[in-house]
Write an enzyme that holds these catalytic residues in place. Structure first.
Site, PDB file in Angstrom:
ATOM      1  N   ASP A   1      -1.481  -2.148   8.162  1.00 18.05           N
ATOM      2  CA  ASP A   1      -2.017  -1.523   6.956  1.00 18.05           C
ATOM      3  C   ASP A   1      -0.955  -1.525   5.856  1.00 18.05           C
ATOM      4  O   ASP A   1       0.164  -1.084   6.078  1.00 18.05           O
ATOM      5  CB  ASP A   1      -2.416  -0.081   7.319  1.00 18.05           C
ATOM      6  CG  ASP A   1      -3.090   0.671   6.190  1.00 18.05           C
ATOM      7  OD1 ASP A   1      -3.794   1.636   6.479  1.00 18.05           O
ATOM      8  OD2 ASP A   1      -2.887   0.305   5.022  1.00 18.05           O
TER       9      ASP A   1
ATOM     10  N   ASP B   1      -6.908  -4.122   2.944  1.00 18.47           N
ATOM     11  CA  ASP B   1      -5.475  -3.888   3.187  1.00 18.47           C
ATOM     12  C   ASP B   1      -5.194  -3.431   4.605  1.00 18.47           C
ATOM     13  O   ASP B   1      -4.110  -2.966   4.902  1.00 18.47           O
ATOM     14  CB  ASP B   1      -4.928  -2.875   2.173  1.00 18.47           C
ATOM     15  CG  ASP B   1      -4.990  -1.443   2.667  1.00 18.47           C
ATOM     16  OD1 ASP B   1      -6.041  -1.068   3.246  1.00 18.47           O
ATOM     17  OD2 ASP B   1      -4.007  -0.717   2.489  1.00 18.47           O
ATOM     18  N   GLU B   2      -6.154  -3.590   5.488  1.00 20.75           N
ATOM     19  CA  GLU B   2      -6.018  -2.961   6.795  1.00 20.75           C
ATOM     20  C   GLU B   2      -6.785  -3.751   7.845  1.00 20.75           C
ATOM     21  O   GLU B   2      -7.945  -4.077   7.651  1.00 20.75           O
ATOM     22  CB  GLU B   2      -6.601  -1.557   6.653  1.00 20.75           C
ATOM     23  CG  GLU B   2      -6.698  -0.759   7.885  1.00 20.75           C
ATOM     24  CD  GLU B   2      -7.189   0.643   7.529  1.00 20.75           C
ATOM     25  OE1 GLU B   2      -6.797   1.172   6.465  1.00 20.75           O
ATOM     26  OE2 GLU B   2      -7.978   1.186   8.292  1.00 20.75           O
TER      27      GLU B   2
HETATM   28  N1  LIG Z   1      -9.976   7.048  -2.419  1.00 21.09           N
HETATM   29  C1  LIG Z   1      -9.518   5.783  -2.358  1.00 21.09           C
HETATM   30  C2  LIG Z   1      -8.822   5.320  -1.227  1.00 21.09           C
HETATM   31  C3  LIG Z   1      -8.368   4.005  -1.225  1.00 21.09           C
HETATM   32  N2  LIG Z   1      -8.608   3.195  -2.289  1.00 21.09           N
HETATM   33  C4  LIG Z   1      -8.087   1.823  -2.332  1.00 21.09           C
HETATM   34  C5  LIG Z   1      -6.720   1.827  -2.967  1.00 21.09           C
HETATM   35  C6  LIG Z   1      -5.785   1.780  -1.799  1.00 21.09           C
HETATM   36  O1  LIG Z   1      -4.535   1.222  -2.145  1.00 21.09           O
HETATM   37  C7  LIG Z   1      -6.558   0.910  -0.839  1.00 21.09           C
HETATM   38  C8  LIG Z   1      -6.167   1.088   0.603  1.00 21.09           C
HETATM   39  O2  LIG Z   1      -6.455   2.394   1.035  1.00 21.09           O
HETATM   40  P1  LIG Z   1      -5.499   3.157   2.035  1.00 21.09           P
HETATM   41  O3  LIG Z   1      -6.250   4.294   2.605  1.00 21.09           O
HETATM   42  O4  LIG Z   1      -4.901   2.198   3.005  1.00 21.09           O
HETATM   43  O5  LIG Z   1      -4.369   3.787   1.117  1.00 21.09           O
HETATM   44  P2  LIG Z   1      -3.051   3.110   0.551  1.00 21.09           P
HETATM   45  O6  LIG Z   1      -2.890   1.727   1.041  1.00 21.09           O
HETATM   46  O7  LIG Z   1      -3.050   3.267  -0.925  1.00 21.09           O
HETATM   47  O8  LIG Z   1      -1.921   4.058   1.135  1.00 21.09           O
HETATM   48  P3  LIG Z   1      -1.407   4.133   2.651  1.00 21.09           P
HETATM   49  O9  LIG Z   1      -2.181   3.140   3.458  1.00 21.09           O
HETATM   50  O10 LIG Z   1       0.032   3.813   2.592  1.00 21.09           O
HETATM   51  O11 LIG Z   1      -1.659   5.533   3.078  1.00 21.09           O
HETATM   52  O12 LIG Z   1      -7.930   1.288  -1.037  1.00 21.09           O
HETATM   53  C9  LIG Z   1      -9.313   3.680  -3.367  1.00 21.09           C
HETATM   54  O13 LIG Z   1      -9.524   2.918  -4.308  1.00 21.09           O
HETATM   55  N3  LIG Z   1      -9.759   4.950  -3.406  1.00 21.09           N
HETATM   56 MG   LIG Z   2      -3.028   1.136   3.105  1.00 19.07          MG
END
Ligand SMILES: Nc1ccn([C@H]2C[C@H](O)[C@@H](COP(=O)(O)OP(=O)(O)OP(=O)(O)O)O2)c(=O)n1
Ligand SMILES: [Mg+2]
Length: 665
Positions: free
Chosen positions: A280, A380-381
């Site tokens: 991720d 992203d995951e």
């Molecule tokens: N409420 C949200 C949650 C996520 N995303 C989008 C932006 C994030 O960058 C991406 C990936 O979600 P993640 O839950 O993996 O969150 P991040 O990658 O940002 O942070 P991390 O995985 O490090 O916790 O999806 C979004 O638009 N709105």
């Molecule tokens: Mg992420």
DNA sequence: ATCCTCCCCTAC
DNA sequence: TAAGGTAGGGGAGGAT
């Protein structure tokens, strides 16, 4: 304490004193759908949460179908100082049981108890509006009063029409609506007449060529170009759309590789030893933005549409924030205004959808080099089964996990080199544990949870970290003082089932114990295709609604073509502004709404936009929502049937072949 | 029992 | 300003 939804958090002003109250306060706010004002008849009471409590010290338990809904009842009870209990504990205190009707078994069980007072929902509603607790005995459901089979039977057969508490608006469908729907002939009617979809209106004054006074806003669904513009700017649409693109890509990869080299080794079965990677990106959108702004890496940064650094009260969403920002309490999904309160120096950066797609492709490209068993989590995951990297003789017993960590290290380095962004990798023998390990690994790290230590390692984690525990379930669990995974491990299974439902209860408790036999799935059959817009929906006239609906039908039709499927059932989904709800805080958002869906069967499997349109227009008419009250519109096609393989697919399906160069594992 | 419709919830 | 989508799991309650 359980996390609050962004929406609930947004609206949270007075912090309540008691945990239980806080839970209810959050719940109420959550239910108000993003902190819009409370509306309808409920507004009378709920808008004044500090009013002296009619239900002060009263325990209330709600069961079965009620009108108003259980949620509204909860709101009423809470806002008047009552205690809302999620399930019946052996009665030591007086408990009001709110039910419209009871099964004979319950009648028998509860009827004799002095401490149980079974009442209809009207008791709650009427007491609330009367400003005092009304005599409960006069609000007993019929089945309790009569206590005979005859009255119970009558109750069962007359529920549809008897509406004791007409004080409140129905939550869901309006009464008028039920009557209309019920009066309609069977849905087969849709098949017989073959009505044509409404033809486009010449130029009644809609569209961008300003129709007189104030032409439709460019950002409103009255504009013919709205759908396209909107989808180009919607991150959530990007997330969903690109996920299905990735899934299609993975399927192609797997089948192509299968054809070229013979079927790859099947993934290990449920009982077998497995090694799972959960990969991720760290703060994905924010990290992408920081690639071009390395000067900001040590500052709090987030990605949003709002770029104006002066706005203090923007309700634009933060899609993603970096870990510096998270130290201030900022979270993904939070509104800009709230984030700025927490951290005035927060730097906002713009989206870059193309970069996300390119990076995501590179990511999946690399993943397929490590294993054919890739499950798409999102852009992203991803989840990988990499068992085959570790020959059987190596793993029994061993497992300080050094070998696993080495492979993860290599993967992370490769992704970073290819994308300039960091991933974290969780490693374990099951999907849940790998996911929890990934959380622990962040940011830019890796973590292995050995099966022997798993239960102990995850016990202290917040229960919210388990997949399946969202806002609602977390709060239900919190009412039973279950806030950690360890507490969930210990919880009484039958109580849990009452609280969450049997399936969810069992699944979550199993996950809490680290038990998860779900396999990494590269492919699951798609069961529906749909589209929905809940922003910018502001109409004046029916013709505008019809035109937009046609756009949605064409959109879905195209997606079905791309997926080479047709469908035999359409669902129309509509949000209607709740009566009394003002403009939402979020600009052009849907605000506080009631949601309705209606289904139509199609005579033949189809993806013809005009056929979908005709059916949806009919459903829309049934729902009879005035155009000005509409706040969201969507359609979904179900009962999908694949095109017969061969030329149809080749002709109609947009190409995915250029998505990538090729597989190699 | 099992199916269907209309929800709600969850995840990104 | 602002871009609150989308697919699937599951439950309640009615029909069969
Ligand atoms: N409420 C949200 C949650 C996520 N995303 C989008 C932006 C994030 O960058 C991406 C990936 O979600 P993640 O839950 O993996 O969150 P991040 O990658 O940002 O942070 P991390 O995985 O490090 O916790 O999806 C979004 O638009 N709105
Ligand atoms: Mg992420």
């Amino acid at each position: 304490m359980a996390a609050r939804t962004p929406d609930a958090r947004r609206e949270l002003e007075p912090v309540q004193e008691y945990t239980m109250r806080q839970y209810m306060a959050d719940k109420v706010r959550k239910l108000q759908a993003q902190g819009e004002a409370i509306t309808g008849t409920n507004a009378i009471v709920a808008a004044e949460p500090n009013k002296p409590g009619v239900f002060l010290g009263v325990r209330v338990f709600v069961t079965g179908y009620t009108e108003p809904s259980q949620q509204e009842l909860r709101a009423l009870v809470f806002t008047h100082g009552g205690l809302f209990v999620h399930y019946l504990t052996p009665a030591e205190e007086i408990t009001y049981i709110v039910a419209t009707q009871l099964t004979p078994k319950k009648v028998q069980e509860w009827g004799g108890r002095a401490l149980y007072r079974v009442v209809t929902p009207a008791w709650v509603v009427d007491s609330a509006s009367a400003g005092c607790r009304l005599p409960w005995a006069t609000y007993q459901p019929e089945c309790m009063r009569g206590r005979g089979q005859a009255s119970l039977l009558r109750q069962l057969t007359s529920t549809a029409t008897s509406n004791p508490s007409s004080v409140t608006q129905p939550t869901g469908m309006a009464t008028e609506l039920m009557i209309r729907t019920a009066a309609l002939p069977p849905q087969m009617a849709a098949n017989s007449a073959i009505p044509k979809p409404t033809p486009p209106i010449p130029s009644g004054g809609l569209g961008p060529p300003g129709s007189g006074a104030k032409g439709p806003s460019r950002t409103t669904a009255t504009d013919p170009a709205f759908l396209k513009n909107y989808y180009q700017a919607s991150r959530l649409h990007l997330l969903s759309a690109f996920k299905s693109e990735l899934q299609a890509y993975i399927i192609e990869q797997v089948t192509a590789a299968g054809a070229a080299t013979g079927p790859s080794r099947p993934p290990p079965g449920p009982g077998e030893h497995r090694v799972i990677f959960y990969a991720d990106f760290d703060c994905f959108f924010a990290a992408v933005a920081l690639r071009s702004r390395p000067d900001l890496v040590d500052r709090p940064v987030a990605v949003s549409h709002c770029q104006d650094p002066t706005t203090q009260s923007s309700h634009s969403d933060l899609a993603s924030c970096n870990y510096v920002a998270r130290n201030f309490g900022i979270k993904n999904g939070m509104h800009v205004g709230r984030a700025r309160q927490l951290c005035p120096q927060l730097v906002l950066l713009p989206y870059d959808f193309e970069a996300y797609k390119a990076i995501s492709r590179a990511f999946y490209q690399i993943l397929t080099e490590y294993s054919p068993h890739v499950q798409v989590g999102s852009m992203d995951e991803a989840i990988l089964d990499v068992t085959h990297h570790f020959p059987a003789d190596a793993h029994p017993g061993s497992s300080d996990g050094t070998a696993y960590l080495g492979l993860a290290q290599r993967l992370r380095g490769q992704v970073h080199a290819a994308t300039g962004c960091q991933i974290s990798v969780g490693i374990a023998t099951s999907i849940v544990l790998a996911k929890l390990a990934a959380r622990r690994a962040k940011p830019h790290g890796q973590f292995y949870i050995a099966p022997e230590t798993a239960t102990a390692v995850i016990a202290p984690l917040p229960v919210r970290d388990l997949p399946g525990v969202g806002w609602s379930n977390a709060n239900k669990l919190a009412t039973q003082s279950i806030t950690t995974i360890g507490q969930l491990q210990q919880a009484d299974p039958s109580g849990l089932a009452d609280l969450l439902g049997p399936k969810v209860a069992q699944q979550l408790q199993r996950l809490a114990c680290g038990k998860d036999d779900r396999l990494v799935q590269t492919h699951t059959e798609r069961r529906s295709i749909g589209t929905e817009v809940g922003w910018g929906v502001r109409f004046e006239r029916t013709d505008q609604v019809i035109r937009f609906l046609a756009d949605l039908c064409r959109e879905v039709s195209q997606r079905m073509a791309a997926a080479a499927v047709q469908g035999r059932s359409v669902v129309l989904k509509v949000k209607r502004r709740q009566s009394g709800a003002g403009e939402p805080h979020k600009h052009l958002g849907h605000g506080l709404c009631d949601t309705f869906t209606r289904t139509a069967s199609l005579p033949l499997a189809t993806r013809e936009a005009t056929v979908l349109q005709t059916a949806c227009e009919r459903l829309l008419r049934q729902l009879a929502v005035p155009p000005t009250e509409l706040r969201a519109l969507g359609i979904q096609v179900q009962k999908l049937v694949s095109d017969t393989p061969g030329f149809v697919r080749m002709v109609e399906e947009p190409t995915l072949h250029t998505f990538f160069s090729g597989p190699q594992w």
